[in-house]
Structures are given as structure tokens and as C-alpha cells.
Scaffold this active site. Sequence first.
Site, PDB file in Angstrom:
ATOM      1  N   VAL A  17      76.287  30.550 172.921  1.00 20.14           N
ATOM      2  CA  VAL A  17      75.892  31.362 174.073  1.00 20.14           C
ATOM      3  C   VAL A  17      76.617  32.707 174.014  1.00 20.14           C
ATOM      4  O   VAL A  17      77.828  32.752 173.777  1.00 20.14           O
ATOM      5  CB  VAL A  17      76.176  30.611 175.400  1.00 20.14           C
ATOM      6  CG1 VAL A  17      77.622  30.155 175.504  1.00 20.14           C
ATOM      7  CG2 VAL A  17      75.806  31.459 176.596  1.00 20.14           C
ATOM      8  N   SER A  18      75.862  33.783 174.143  1.00 21.02           N
ATOM      9  CA  SER A  18      76.403  35.147 174.159  1.00 21.02           C
ATOM     10  C   SER A  18      77.227  35.401 172.897  1.00 21.02           C
ATOM     11  O   SER A  18      76.690  35.274 171.791  1.00 21.02           O
ATOM     12  CB  SER A  18      77.223  35.347 175.435  1.00 21.02           C
ATOM     13  OG  SER A  18      77.569  36.692 175.597  1.00 21.02           O
ATOM     14  N   TRP A  19      78.532  35.714 173.029  1.00 18.50           N
ATOM     15  CA  TRP A  19      79.379  35.935 171.851  1.00 18.50           C
ATOM     16  C   TRP A  19      79.281  34.736 170.904  1.00 18.50           C
ATOM     17  O   TRP A  19      79.270  34.895 169.682  1.00 18.50           O
ATOM     18  CB  TRP A  19      80.829  36.150 172.307  1.00 18.50           C
ATOM     19  CG  TRP A  19      81.811  36.461 171.222  1.00 18.50           C
ATOM     20  CD1 TRP A  19      82.214  37.692 170.796  1.00 18.50           C
ATOM     21  CD2 TRP A  19      82.539  35.505 170.416  1.00 18.50           C
ATOM     22  NE1 TRP A  19      83.139  37.564 169.781  1.00 18.50           N
ATOM     23  CE2 TRP A  19      83.354  36.243 169.530  1.00 18.50           C
ATOM     24  CE3 TRP A  19      82.576  34.115 170.355  1.00 18.50           C
ATOM     25  CZ2 TRP A  19      84.216  35.625 168.610  1.00 18.50           C
ATOM     26  CZ3 TRP A  19      83.418  33.498 169.425  1.00 18.50           C
ATOM     27  CH2 TRP A  19      84.216  34.260 168.575  1.00 18.50           C
TER      28      TRP A  19
ATOM     29  N   THR B 100      71.842  35.750 173.404  1.00 24.06           N
ATOM     30  CA  THR B 100      72.610  36.322 172.302  1.00 24.06           C
ATOM     31  C   THR B 100      71.737  37.263 171.463  1.00 24.06           C
ATOM     32  O   THR B 100      70.605  37.578 171.845  1.00 24.06           O
ATOM     33  CB  THR B 100      73.245  35.194 171.463  1.00 24.06           C
ATOM     34  OG1 THR B 100      74.249  35.739 170.614  1.00 24.06           O
ATOM     35  CG2 THR B 100      72.204  34.452 170.632  1.00 24.06           C
TER      36      THR B 100
END
Length: 302
Positions: free
Chosen positions: A107-109, A133
Site C-alpha cells: 500500500v502506497s510506499w 501506489t
Amino acid sequence: MSFQQNLPRIFFSKIGNQQLRTAIWTGVDKGFGKRTPLLFFNGIGANLEIAQLFADTFTGRDIITFDMPGVGGSPDPTIPYRPWWVAKAAKQILRDNGYHRVDVLGVSWGGGPAQQFAWQNKSMTRRLILCATSPGWTMVPGNPKALSKMASPRRYMDRDFLKKNFETLYGDAASKSDEFSVNMVPPSIKGYLFQLGAMMGWSSLPFARRIRARTLIIMGGNDHIVPVINGRILDAIYRRSRLEVIEGAGHLFLLTRREETVDIIRDFFGEPEMPIPHAEPVEVPSVAASFVHANDRFRAKA
């Protein structure tokens, strides 16, 4: 029936000279056998307990995650690291705990290390899920107001600041901020900056097309940090991908729209429909211990 948390087993894993605080939530067999374990890569600055609500909602499999160096309860990094090191550390943690094939969620980073893991460990990766992401350094940037507030970890250290800026930052409703902050532990400044630095210049574009795992890309239609266009780029690059956009959802839909997200993931896995357990945002006991650890770390740096 009252809600009961599924608390993780928490321990330290030694990767070279770095200790990584690791958590494993044990899944429940719901009559079809336990599902393939899920390796979870969290967002920048996020300690492992922030995944508790998701783990309480997605209960049919073991979930494995760890705090990055300088985040949650993991000691500060001593040297810079790159996504390939994170993927290598994850592989060792999985093997040390008897896991040889997993689904991978970033998730994301954490979407960067998740893509890197899937590339470095093709035989261990059954399916790949990328949430909110991008392909990395080559991403289309989000709202400048949101990105300017991502440059420091202040949102993890000042809950009033987080609440006041929650909607501007993430695009999720401000009323959902407690679901994110209830288990939040501030990262160290060094840990946060090293996480930012780890992704500098990194992109999945050179190898994404050669990842064999079926890939689900989920984006929030109102994400202020990673706009939907990044999901469309990933969907165009990956050979076996599917894109889902949750309309009206912000960057943190895995928590704020988790039942809808879990339904999408289960459908992608081809699993039968099952009742989704009710989960409440309750502080995990290990958070208090992590705060002590974090405060000790800050005092040591003073």
C-alpha cells in the site's frame, strides 16, 4: 457477540545487522482451509499496528508484516537501504517462519517493495495486490498541498495536526482519522527520511512487464497523494492485471473503506463470499510498548 481483536504475534527478526520488528496475524480456517498467507508492505512511516483493522477484517489467512528501520518498534537504520534490500529481508522473514509461497500486498510506499518482491521472488509470489501506489519515481504526482505535508512525519507526531489536515492529506473523510491514528506510533526522523530516500530514483517500469503473478491494482477515486492515473499506468504495464477504482475513496481506503476493499480482493482471489467480521478501531496493547520504545529513541537523540 462483542468484538474481539485478532492480536498478532510480535517478535524481532535479524536481517544482517538490522533488527526488524515483525508481526504475524494467524488466520482462521472458515471451512475451506486456510488461505494463502499474505505478505503486507505498509505505507511510509506506518507502524505495523496500523494494519490491525485490516487484519481484523481479512481473517482467513496468516498476515505477515514488519516495521521498517526507524519505524514503529524497529531500531533506526545504520546505513541507507533500497527496495531490493526490503524484498530480501521479507524473503528471509518468510522462510524463517515457514512460509514458501504468499500473496503480496503493498500500500502506497509499500507498493514499491511489493513490486520489487514479486520481481525478485517470482516462485514465492502467487498474486500481487497494489493499493494506492505507483510505478515509483516515474509517478504522476498528487495534489501539492497534500505532498507538502508528506515531506515530514509531523502527521504521526501531532494528532491535532493529522485531524485538521486529514482530508487535505489523504482525500478521506476527516471523520475517519481515528481509524488511522488509534494505533499510530511516530517514526524517528532518521527512519522516515531513510524511507523517503529508499525510493529515490527507483521505478518498476524496467521489470514490471516481466512479473508473472496476476496483479490487482486498487485506487481511490479521491486520492490526493497518488492520483488514479498512476493505477492506469500500472495497469497498462502489467501483463496480467486488473484495475479497480473505488469512487469517492481517498488514499487510506484499505482502512476507511476496508469492507469494500476486502470484497474486491476476495473476488480477485476467486474465494466464495463469506460474512466480513465487524472490526472496531481499538488500540492494540503493543502500541503502548512501542511508544515507550519511540520515546527512548527520541531521548537518546536529544
